[in-house]
Scaffold this motif. Structure first.
Motif, PDB file in Angstrom:
ATOM      1  N   PRO A 320       0.838  -1.195   0.000  1.00 28.86           N
ATOM      2  CA  PRO A 320       0.000   0.000   0.000  1.00 28.86           C
ATOM      3  C   PRO A 320       0.878   1.251   0.000  1.00 28.86           C
ATOM      4  CG  PRO A 320      -0.023  -1.056   2.155  1.00 28.86           C
ATOM      5  CD  PRO A 320       0.704  -1.982   1.233  1.00 28.86           C
ATOM      6  N   SER A 321       0.322   2.334  -0.451  1.00 30.39           N
ATOM      7  CA  SER A 321       1.063   3.583  -0.551  1.00 30.39           C
ATOM      8  C   SER A 321       1.436   4.117   0.829  1.00 30.39           C
ATOM      9  CB  SER A 321       0.231   4.623  -1.293  1.00 30.39           C
ATOM     10  OG  SER A 321       0.823   5.904  -1.193  1.00 30.39           O
ATOM     11  N   ALA A 322       2.627   4.701   0.923  1.00 32.68           N
ATOM     12  CA  ALA A 322       3.046   5.343   2.165  1.00 32.68           C
ATOM     13  C   ALA A 322       2.138   6.507   2.526  1.00 32.68           C
ATOM     14  CB  ALA A 322       4.490   5.824   2.032  1.00 32.68           C
ATOM     15  N   GLU A 323       1.427   7.040   1.544  1.00 31.88           N
ATOM     16  CA  GLU A 323       0.572   8.193   1.795  1.00 31.88           C
ATOM     17  C   GLU A 323      -0.600   7.873   2.709  1.00 31.88           C
ATOM     18  OE1 GLU A 323      -0.621   9.764  -1.949  1.00 31.88           O
ATOM     19  OE2 GLU A 323       1.409  10.370  -2.533  1.00 31.88           O
ATOM     20  N   VAL A 335       7.328   1.826   4.751  1.00 33.26           N
ATOM     21  CA  VAL A 335       6.284   0.816   4.835  1.00 33.26           C
ATOM     22  C   VAL A 335       6.970  -0.541   5.009  1.00 33.26           C
ATOM     23  CG1 VAL A 335       4.377  -0.311   3.623  1.00 33.26           C
ATOM     24  CG2 VAL A 335       4.738   2.158   3.364  1.00 33.26           C
ATOM     25  N   PRO A 336       6.605  -1.336   6.017  1.00 30.39           N
ATOM     26  CA  PRO A 336       7.265  -2.631   6.219  1.00 30.39           C
ATOM     27  C   PRO A 336       7.165  -3.517   4.972  1.00 30.39           C
ATOM     28  CG  PRO A 336       5.889  -2.060   8.096  1.00 30.39           C
ATOM     29  CD  PRO A 336       5.577  -1.058   7.036  1.00 30.39           C
ATOM     30  N   SER A 351       0.796  -4.005  11.791  1.00 34.29           N
ATOM     31  CA  SER A 351       1.629  -5.151  12.134  1.00 34.29           C
ATOM     32  C   SER A 351       2.801  -5.169  11.160  1.00 34.29           C
ATOM     33  CB  SER A 351       0.836  -6.450  12.025  1.00 34.29           C
ATOM     34  OG  SER A 351       1.702  -7.570  12.130  1.00 34.29           O
ATOM     35  N   THR A 352       3.998  -5.388  11.694  1.00 34.75           N
ATOM     36  CA  THR A 352       5.198  -5.256  10.870  1.00 34.75           C
ATOM     37  C   THR A 352       5.835  -6.583  10.495  1.00 34.75           C
ATOM     38  OG1 THR A 352       6.533  -5.019  12.885  1.00 34.75           O
ATOM     39  CG2 THR A 352       5.695  -2.996  11.870  1.00 34.75           C
ATOM     40  N   ASN A 353       5.129  -7.683  10.709  1.00 34.49           N
ATOM     41  CA  ASN A 353       5.646  -8.972  10.261  1.00 34.49           C
ATOM     42  C   ASN A 353       4.493  -9.851   9.799  1.00 34.49           C
ATOM     43  OD1 ASN A 353       4.442 -10.106  12.550  1.00 34.49           O
ATOM     44  ND2 ASN A 353       6.363 -10.200  13.699  1.00 34.49           N
TER      45      ASN A 353
END
Length: 464
Positions: A320-323, A335-336, A351-353
């Protein structure tokens, strides 16, 4: 106060109805009841090598009896026998097979079975085992098609056996805590979810290779194909790892990884029925394999006072976009590579994993994300614990559930509903346009091409 979130061990209240729904396919013998401390499970292993090794080995090291090994490739069986002997057990007492049908026909002393095969053989092996009264631990995804998912649950309920799908992150206490925090409503009304993965790391977006190669002497190619349409063996193409992207054998990156990465939003938001799915971006589409990259938009139904949820799935390193997540980028720097974003009226969770255990939260009045485990508003004295903690991991949770001492967190009451939505998404990767799905009817509206993919092809002789 801790509580079980689903079945208090194995319940049989739906047995009669389930048996009728499953065509009267009750087990030929009931599952063994464990009454004496120290009793051991007799386990049959279907799929010994690869991921299968890390599925059955913890149960063996826990002291359970491995009484049968089945693998289409002889090499991992020989390796397993050597390991069993190394640990002081007699390998001559272990029966070995390349065809699980023969194993289940001959081994009448099995209490439980692990199934760690290519996806297309999960349902055939597990359903047959359940009908014989065996508890089943089945690698994710539980099955390959929607019809198999419903049939799996019907047989599991009718046979009154324990089931566990192998999305091991479900045993992580971080995932369990984050799910119960979301269930408490801390984000307000959630209407948007983004889930993404850096998979596939296997071939997708490729055509079926032409020609054939000699089948290795150690490989039972007929049993490897199992229910799938016959095709010639090609060296280095399917066995041992590269099968996952092929429609006939796997479910691609979506079916493989969403069992992990969608686990937190599905549990935490208590998502219900999927209403529609549409592949809105796709690269590398072929007639034989899942795309190399895709984005799938899915709509989940409203649940009581909870609104409908739009969920976007991304694979092939699409994100997904960082925006849409400036607070995530401000906190983490980017973005992870894999994870999920859950957007509510009061804030967002990231959630980063893959497993949902490492969560960050930011409420609307906060500039940056904070760890969910360290946020003052999420302490246990503010939001009490709901799910029981896990102390032994997912494999031993299954073992103890078989003995009546625990309950599986990824049993059919969770795995089948989650999988139905995922498999609708997998069909959207194959059939263009917006697909309208009816869970009640188990069919798509006015789409013969999509409906043709609801049930699997079953090669004669491999019926289950």
């Amino acid at each position: 106060m801790m509580q079980f979130n689903r079945r208090d061990f194995v319940k049989g209240s739906a047995c009669a109805a389930g048996a009728m729904a499953a065509g009267g396919c009750l087990s030929s013998r009931p599952a063994r009841t464990f009454t004496k401390p120290g009793e051991k499970l007799n386990i049959g292993v279907i799929g010994v090598g690869g991921k299968g090794w890390s599925d059955w080995m913890p149960m063996f090291e826990h002291g359970e009896n491995i009484v049968a090994l089945c693998d289409v490739d002889r090499a991992p069986i020989d390796k397993a026998l050597a390991e069993i002997e190394k640990k002081g057990k007699n390998p001559s007492q272990v029966k070995c097979y390349s065809d699980f049908r023969k194993m289940l026909d001959e081994c009448k002393n099995l209490d439980a079975v692990t199934v760690s095969t290519p996806d297309h053989m999960h349902a055939p092996a597990a359903i047959r085992a359940m009908k014989q009264g065996c508890h089943v631990y089945v690698q994710k995804p539980l099955v390959r098609t929607i019809w198999e998912a419903q049939y799996f649950k019907q047989v599991a309920d009718a046979s009154r056996v324990v089931t566990q799908m192998g999305n091991q992150g479900s045993a992580n206490n971080g995932l369990r805590r984050n799910a119960e925090l979301l269930q408490s409503g801390v984000l307000g009304d959630v209407t948007e979810v983004h889930v993404w993965t850096n998979r596939p790391i296997w071939p997708q977006g490729i055509a079926r290779p032409e020609g054939s190669d000699p089948v290795p002497a150690t490989l039972d190619w007929e049993s490897w194909l199992g229910t799938a349409p016959f095709r010639p063996y090609k060296n280095g193409t399917y066995h041992t790892f590269k099968w996952r992207g092929f429609y006939d054998f796997g479910t691609g990156a979506f079916g493989d990884m969403a069992c992990h990465t969608m686990n937190l939003p599905f549990r935490g938001l208590q998502l219900g029925k999927v209403l529609s799915a549409e592949c809105i971006q796709i690269e590398g589409k072929t007639d034989d394999t899942y795309p190399s990259k895709s984005i799938v938009k899915m709509i989940y139904a409203a649940r009581g006072f909870k609104p409908a949820v739009t969920l976007y799935w991304y694979d092939g390193n699409l994100k997904p976009s960082a925006e849409i997540m400036p607070k995530v980028v401000a906190t983490l720097g980017q973005v992870p590579n894999t994870g999920c974003l859950i957007v509510g009226s009061k804030g967002m969770v990231c959630s980063t994993n893959d497993y949902g255990a490492d969560g960050y939260i930011a409420f609307n009045d906060e500039e940056k994300m904070k760890s969910m485990s360290k946020h003052d508003a999420l302490r246990e004295d503010v939001i009490p614990a709901k799910f029981r903690p896990n102390t032994n991991g997912q494999y031993i949770e299954f073992v103890e559930a078989c003995k009546g001492n625990d309950v599986c967190f990824s049993d059919v009451d969770h795995s089948v509903p989650m999988l139905e939505g995922m498999l609708v998404g997998c069909i959207a990767q194959q059939v263009p346009g917006k697909l309208e799905w009816s869970s009640r009817k188990q069919q798509f509206a006015n789409n013969p091409a999509a409906n043709a993919l609801v049930k699997p092809y079953i090669r004669p002789g491999w019926e289950f």
